[in-house]
Scaffold this motif. Structure first.
Motif, PDB file in Angstrom:
ATOM      1  N   VAL A  18       0.844  -1.210   0.000  1.00  0.00           N
ATOM      2  CA  VAL A  18       0.000   0.000   0.000  1.00  0.00           C
ATOM      3  C   VAL A  18       0.869   1.246   0.000  1.00  0.00           C
ATOM      4  CG1 VAL A  18      -1.634   1.318   1.407  1.00  0.00           C
ATOM      5  CG2 VAL A  18      -1.983  -1.130   1.049  1.00  0.00           C
ATOM      6  N   GLY A  19       1.917   1.227   0.826  1.00  0.00           N
ATOM      7  CA  GLY A  19       2.810   2.374   0.911  1.00  0.00           C
ATOM      8  C   GLY A  19       3.502   2.666  -0.410  1.00  0.00           C
ATOM      9  N   LEU A  20       3.953   1.617  -1.046  1.00  0.00           N
ATOM     10  CA  LEU A  20       4.657   1.789  -2.320  1.00  0.00           C
ATOM     11  C   LEU A  20       3.707   2.309  -3.399  1.00  0.00           C
ATOM     12  CD1 LEU A  20       6.940  -1.379  -2.364  1.00  0.00           C
ATOM     13  CD2 LEU A  20       7.666   0.990  -2.110  1.00  0.00           C
ATOM     14  N   VAL A  21       2.542   1.714  -3.477  1.00  0.00           N
ATOM     15  CA  VAL A  21       1.573   2.138  -4.492  1.00  0.00           C
ATOM     16  C   VAL A  21       1.122   3.568  -4.213  1.00  0.00           C
ATOM     17  CG1 VAL A  21      -0.741   1.717  -5.410  1.00  0.00           C
ATOM     18  CG2 VAL A  21       0.817  -0.195  -5.041  1.00  0.00           C
ATOM     19  N   ALA A  22       0.839   3.841  -2.920  1.00  0.00           N
ATOM     20  CA  ALA A  22       0.400   5.195  -2.563  1.00  0.00           C
ATOM     21  C   ALA A  22       1.502   6.213  -2.852  1.00  0.00           C
ATOM     22  CB  ALA A  22       0.006   5.237  -1.084  1.00  0.00           C
TER      23      ALA A  22
ATOM     24  N   LEU B 142      10.673   1.988 -12.076  1.00  0.00           N
ATOM     25  CA  LEU B 142      11.303   1.302 -10.947  1.00  0.00           C
ATOM     26  C   LEU B 142      10.351   1.259  -9.747  1.00  0.00           C
ATOM     27  CD1 LEU B 142      13.970  -0.035 -10.097  1.00  0.00           C
ATOM     28  CD2 LEU B 142      14.688   2.168  -9.170  1.00  0.00           C
ATOM     29  N   GLY B 143       9.689   2.357  -9.509  1.00  0.00           N
ATOM     30  CA  GLY B 143       8.726   2.395  -8.397  1.00  0.00           C
ATOM     31  C   GLY B 143       7.574   1.444  -8.635  1.00  0.00           C
ATOM     32  N   ALA B 144       7.093   1.448  -9.871  1.00  0.00           N
ATOM     33  CA  ALA B 144       5.977   0.529 -10.181  1.00  0.00           C
ATOM     34  C   ALA B 144       6.408  -0.919 -10.024  1.00  0.00           C
ATOM     35  CB  ALA B 144       5.500   0.793 -11.603  1.00  0.00           C
ATOM     36  N   ALA B 145       7.638  -1.206 -10.446  1.00  0.00           N
ATOM     37  CA  ALA B 145       8.138  -2.577 -10.307  1.00  0.00           C
ATOM     38  C   ALA B 145       8.227  -2.976  -8.845  1.00  0.00           C
ATOM     39  CB  ALA B 145       9.513  -2.695 -10.982  1.00  0.00           C
ATOM     40  N   ALA B 146       8.702  -2.034  -8.013  1.00  0.00           N
ATOM     41  CA  ALA B 146       8.794  -2.325  -6.576  1.00  0.00           C
ATOM     42  C   ALA B 146       7.414  -2.616  -6.006  1.00  0.00           C
ATOM     43  CB  ALA B 146       9.446  -1.146  -5.855  1.00  0.00           C
ATOM     44  N   GLY B 152       3.159  -8.923  -5.205  1.00  0.00           N
ATOM     45  CA  GLY B 152       3.421 -10.344  -5.457  1.00  0.00           C
ATOM     46  C   GLY B 152       3.801 -11.087  -4.188  1.00  0.00           C
ATOM     47  N   LEU B 153       4.573 -10.393  -3.361  1.00  0.00           N
ATOM     48  CA  LEU B 153       4.969 -11.000  -2.083  1.00  0.00           C
ATOM     49  C   LEU B 153       3.747 -11.248  -1.205  1.00  0.00           C
ATOM     50  CD1 LEU B 153       7.658 -11.713  -0.667  1.00  0.00           C
ATOM     51  CD2 LEU B 153       7.550  -9.480   0.432  1.00  0.00           C
ATOM     52  N   VAL B 154       2.851 -10.297  -1.174  1.00  0.00           N
ATOM     53  CA  VAL B 154       1.616 -10.463  -0.399  1.00  0.00           C
ATOM     54  C   VAL B 154       0.833 -11.662  -0.917  1.00  0.00           C
ATOM     55  CG1 VAL B 154      -0.597  -9.412   0.155  1.00  0.00           C
ATOM     56  CG2 VAL B 154       1.469  -8.025   0.160  1.00  0.00           C
TER      57      VAL B 154
END
Lengths: 420, 160
Positions: A18-22, B142-146, B152-154
């Motif tokens: 959520v943090g990364l997407v947000a 890069l941010g989108a990939a992260a 994916g981990l979830v």
């Protein structure tokens, strides 16, 4: 082996996502920085999610113990690298207790853990397997397994001190330690009588013969064995947290069987209750083991089936046997069976294991009245037995069994046995 | 300690945007109630929700507050992680299976290492963002990939 993942691991991964997407959507790097610790924790947790071997052994220091004693259980657990904590859980029945609650251990210390098991009540039990839970360093994963086999443990009831035994009215035909009321070859002098053909010369009482001018011989009481049948009423049990009438019954039965078998008598056992079982009278150490094993498995089984002594095989109640009934006098089926036994001419003694100390009267007038009525009913039942010529004595927890048996002896000394 | 970490994070969020401090405090209070429920009842099912609400407080404070880079973000992240870890430790350390003193020290050390590593990772993110490396499509990708990796981990953990 079962692996479990901490629910916070999924929560951390979700927060990181959520943090990364947000952060990406809002264009704020702070949100990514907020998510970074959670992403790191989730990555660590995912890396540690693999199956692990958990093995070990469980050893009990002995298989037999007396009520009140402690036995020691040695648990050795072998876990692979990466484990940070080992928790042990020993499931025990209510009759056993683990001294000191199970603790968590480091894997290095879990190689040899000693647990103390207190034997609070008699019975046949099995201890183990032990439940083991292993945690990783961060507590993200747990692995649970059962180790060791079930170890049998027999807890024998503590013995009552019995100095003098009850003597039956009649003895059996075999040689034993009990002086018979009959006359024949023996040691105890009984009487003198006139000589009859067949009498041996050594039995002639020369002093009496000289005084009377005829040959007179001594008669002796022969030493014979007796048959004892322990008739246990197992229809009902009244118990508090740790003590009950069944415990007292079993303890008395084990003590009496031990003492009578020591005297070379034959002892049989009848468990008269919801679950009917019996042991034919026999003598020797083997019979003692049989009886004790049977006693250890004794339990109260609720049943509404009508039962009387007719359901017992005739050989369980041999003629001239002393029938020692141990009962809390709570079930009408057993009380009727005792009267039936007496009517059939058995030498019957009833030891009432009093449930009164285990019952506390309720509060309120009605409860008090019920309690008094219950006590009066029991008194009336005892009176009924006395009228039928059945010696009945009451034994309470903490009272010496010897004192109770002495009461029966006194009763029988002054009472004339009447065969029905 | 878990509650203190949580309260510290919520207080920081209120300071970050005084304009919406009341709303932030309300959300933080709901999360605090959830955390109290976790600690009192011994169930960790809603611990993630409590931490998420504290994170929401920070997002609110961040969006409603100043637009400059907040240097305290790594501390907020580590504070929330500390809240979750300490609460979980508190639940695990309860009877009937207490641990020995050596285990307590080991667990405290492990949590400390995890928090320090998290702080380092978070600080690295802030440091990299502050560095004059420019911006562009590559960073967005890069941010989108992260984000995709994290999701994916979830999913992987959920399947297990």
């Amino acid at each position: 082996m079962t692996r479990g993942d901490s629910p916070r691991l999924a929560a951390y991964a979700g927060l990181a996502a959520v943090g990364l997407v947000a952060g990406l959507a809002a264009g704020r790097v702070e949100l990514v920085a907020l998510a970074a610790p959670f992403a790191l924790a989730a990555a660590l947790g995912a890396a540690g999610a693999r199956d692990r071997t958990v093995d070990g052994t469980v050893t009990l220091d002995r298989e037999r113990a007396l009520e009140g004693e402690d036995v020691h259980l040695h648990v050795a657990v072998a876990v692979g690298a990466g484990a940070a904590r080992v928790d042990l859980l020993l499931p025990l029945p209510d009759e056993l207790s683990s001294t000191g609650s199970p603790r968590g251990f480091r894997p290095a210390d879990a190689g040899g853990v000693d647990l103390t098991v207190g034997c609070r009540r008699w019975g046949a039990f099995s201890i183990g397997p032990v439940l083991v839970r292993v945690r990783d360093t961060f507590g993200f994963h747990t692995w649970e397994a059962q180790i060791g086999r079930a170890q049998p443990l027999r807890v024998y009831p503590s013995a009552e001190t019995v100095q003098a035994l009850l003597e039956p009215l009649e003895t059996q035909a075999y040689v034993g330690n009990q002086v018979s009321r009959d006359r024949g070859d023996g040691i105890e002098f009984a009487d003198i009588r006139e000589w009859t053909p067949g009498d041996r010369l050594r039995r002639v009482n020369w002093r009496a013969s000289a005084r009377r001018g005829d040959l007179w011989v001594n008669d002796q009481h022969p030493e014979r064995n007796t048959d004892l049948v322990l008739f246990l009423d197992t229809f009902a049990d009244v118990r508090t947290r740790s003590r009950g009438t069944l415990d007292l019954t079993v303890r008395a039965a084990a003590s009496l069987a031990h003492r009578y078998l020591q005297r070379k008598d034959r002892v049989g056992l009848v468990s008269f209750g919801g679950y009917l079982s019996w042991l034919l009278p026999a003598s020797g150490a083997t019979q003692l083991y049989r009886i004790v094993d049977s006693l250890l498995q004794m339990d109260i089984v609720m049943s509404f089936a009508t039962k009387d002594v007719d359901v017992l095989p005739p050989r369980t109640l041999p003629p001239k046997a002393l029938v020692l009934a141990i009962t809390p006098l709570l079930d009408s089926r057993s009380t009727a069976a005792f009267v039936d036994l007496r009517a059939r001419g058995y030498d019957l003694v009833v030891i009432e294991v009093s449930p009164v100390p285990f019952v506390s009267p309720g509060e309120g007038e009605l409860a008090q009245l019920s309690y008094r009525l219950w006590r009066l009913t029991r008194d009336a039942l005892r009176r009924r037995y006395a009228d039928a010529g059945i010696p009945i004595v009451s034994w309470t927890d903490g009272q010496a069994l010897d004192a109770v048996l002495e009461e029966v002896r006194t009763y029988r000394r002054y009472a004339r046995p009447v065969h029905a | 300690m878990s509650g203190a970490a949580y309260a510290g994070v919520v207080a920081w969020c209120c300071v970050l945007a005084p304009r919406v401090a009341e709303l932030t405090a309300t959300i933080g209070a709901v999360g605090g109630l959830l955390l109290a429920f976790v600690l009192v009842r011994g169930v960790d099912d809603v611990l993630g929700a409590a931490v998420l609400l504290a994170g929401a407080c920070y997002v609110l404070g961040l969006l409603a507050g100043h637009h400059a880079l907040d240097d305290g973000a790594p501390l907020v992240g580590v504070g929330l992680l500390a809240c979750g870890e300490l609460a979980t430790w508190s639940l695990e350390a309860r009877p009937p299976v207490p641990g020995s003193a050596a285990l307590t020290r080991a667990r405290a050390g492990a949590i400390g290492v995890l928090l320090l590593a998290g702080l380092a990772a978070s600080a690295l993110v802030v440091a990299v963002a502050a560095a004059p490396v420019g911006s562009g499509l590559a960073w967005v990708v890069l941010g989108a990939a992260a984000a995709v990796v994290a999701i994916g981990l979830v999913a992987r953990l959920s399947i297990r």
